[in-house]
Design an enzyme around this catalytic site. Structure first.
Site, short mmCIF file in Angstrom:
data_model
loop_
_atom_site.label_atom_id
_atom_site.label_comp_id
_atom_site.label_asym_id
_atom_site.label_seq_id
_atom_site.Cartn_x
_atom_site.Cartn_y
_atom_site.Cartn_z
N TYR A 1 0.85 -1.18 0.00
CA TYR A 1 0.00 0.00 0.00
C TYR A 1 0.89 1.23 0.00
CZ TYR A 1 -3.36 3.53 1.61
OH TYR A 1 -4.15 4.65 1.74
N ASP B 1 9.40 2.90 -0.21
CA ASP B 1 8.33 3.51 0.57
C ASP B 1 8.50 3.09 2.03
OD1 ASP B 1 6.11 4.51 1.77
OD2 ASP B 1 4.65 3.53 0.44
N LYS C 1 4.41 8.53 9.17
CA LYS C 1 4.16 7.89 10.48
C LYS C 1 5.14 8.31 11.59
CE LYS C 1 1.12 4.44 8.58
NZ LYS C 1 1.21 4.11 7.16
#
Ligand code: PLP
Length: 426
Positions: free
Chosen positions: A143, A238, A266
């Site tokens: 994702y 990523d 995050k």
């Protein structure tokens, strides 16, 4: 007694689609009523019924130092007193950029944005702008946020272009995205053999955290680095989830790989909306106003988010931080494996740094297909059993879990004791 979670959920559903602002929160894949969180501290969250949970979601990994860490809260308070947003450069932005580049040497230059989605979307645009090519490769089960060209699932054949995985995404866009199986070295080689000169970049989660935790094989990452270099394509790590989570230097430090671009999010915001993309200076120089690739943001580098991020990055560099975090995570996964074995439940688990995976399967999964073949119903039963006894895991079998510095050995033992009871009932 009224269940305030239920009351709030009903009220929320009348005004917010499915009652939530991000789909997984709706408990759709596990059933039941989502817990509305009232407050959080350290390793705990409390729901609207004042029920306490040991929290292994940690705001999807952002909460690495524990919820409401006093030093982070103080940094935020101090920053807030000086104004919430300026839309102009600040010294804090420079400091956090320097700090990130110091910890992740592949990042020579970087920009701050407000979400992981923005970071990956821009990294893709940058790879395309830099190479002058259109096609990108992504891997099934990874994702990368919800920008159009990344909301793609595999087509029917081995080497077909992707189909949109969301309504509202034109297939004209996703036809430029090739979707391959994770850890499939020969699929990758085949794609480059066929389309090599058209491939702008490859985006990969270096340890996947969005189909549960799935490790990349070293053969896979070495092939990725080599083949992209050979074809002049941009390799994008990523690390929105893995950055400062699996190790201080991110997954790239564990792999010994230098990607061309890295996306982060995050952890770097310590719970505030902050993300970044960065990498080789030559590529980053293509960003506007130096180059022709456009990117901007009203709240980019927001001073409150930067203050939370700077303090978080300071705390995670203290002695033994990752040693302790990894030890706690290992304690959890080994304890759970043993508890399952004692009760005859088919189960496995894995941990990297402060991130873990729980699998209702014999082996660790290597791909999305492996994960999909695991016992998803087993996970649901386990999830609700644990939740009912005050332990919160992510509400989907396809999510990784997270340990924070506030998870003490005693809390991990308490979790394992509860798991023994739940496994015994399965
Ligand atoms: C969470 C995540 C994103 C998206 O970040 P948001 O801040 O939710 O937009 C992108 N990539 C990875 C690997 C993620 O885990």
């Amino acid at each position: 007694m009224t269940n305030r979670n239920e009351v709030l959920f009903e009220r929320a559903k009348k005004i917010i689609p499915a009652g939530v602002n991000s789909p997984v929160r709706a408990f759709g894949s596990v059933g039941g009523v989502p817990r509305f969180i009232q407050r959080a501290e350290g390793a705990f969250v409390w729901d609207a019924n004042e029920q306490r949970y040991i929290d292994y979601v940690g705001s999807w990994g952002t909460g690495i130092v524990g919820h409401a860490h006093p030093e982070v809260v103080e940094a935020v308070r101090e920053a807030a007193l000086g104004g919430l947003s300026f839309g102009a450069p600040t010294e804090g932005e420079v400091r956090i950029a320097e700090e990130i580049a110091k910890l992740m040497p592949s990042v020579e230059s970087l920009r701050l944005v407000s979400s992981g989605t923005e970071a990956t979307m821009t990294a893709i645009r940058l790879a395309r702008g830099y190479t002058g090519r259109d096609k990108i490769i992504k891997f099934e089960g990874c994702y990368h946020g919800h920008s159009d060209s990344l909301l793609v699932k595999a087509g029917s054949g081995l080497l077909t272009f992707g189909n949109p995985s969301s309504a509202g995404v034109p297939s004209d866009l996703t036809q430029h995205t090739i979707v391959l199986a994770y850890n499939d070295v020969s699929g990758l080689e085949q794609a480059f053999a066929e389309f090599g000169e058209q491939i702008a970049g490859v985006i990969v989660e270096p340890f996947v955290g969005n189909m549960n935790l799935v490790r990349a094989s070293s053969d896979f990452v070495r092939t990725l680095r080599h083949i992209t270099e050979q074809h002049g394509s941009v390799l994008i790590y990523d690390e929105v989830m893995t950055g400062f989570r699996v190790a201080l230097g991110g997954a790239q430090s564990l792999h010994g790989i230098t990607p061309d671009l890295t996306t982060m999010g995050k952890v770097i915001g310590g719970g505030m909306p902050l993300a970044a993309f960065g990498g080789k200076r030559e590529i980053m120089n293509c960003i506007s106003p130096l180059g022709g690739v456009y990117q901007a943001g009203t709240l980019s580098g927001n001073p409150i988010a930067v203050a939370a991020g700077l303090k978080t990055l300071e705390i995670i560099q203290r002695p033994q931080f990752y040693e302790n975090l990894s030890a706690r995570c290992q304690q959890l996964t080994t304890g759970l494996i043993q508890a399952a074995q004692e009760n005859g439940v088919t189960f496995n688990a894995d941990a990297v740094g402060g991130m873990f995976g729980l699998y209702f399967a014999k082996e660790h999964p290597k791909s999305y297909a492996d994960m999909a073949a695991s016992n998803i119903d087993g996970f649901k039963t386990f999830f609700h059993g644990m939740l009912n006894q005050g332990v919160a895991f992510g509400p989907s079998a396809y999510e990784a879990g997270f340990v924070s510095a506030a998870h003490t050995p005693e809390l991990i033992d308490e979790t394992i004791d509860i798991a023994k009871k739940v496994f015994a009932s399965m």
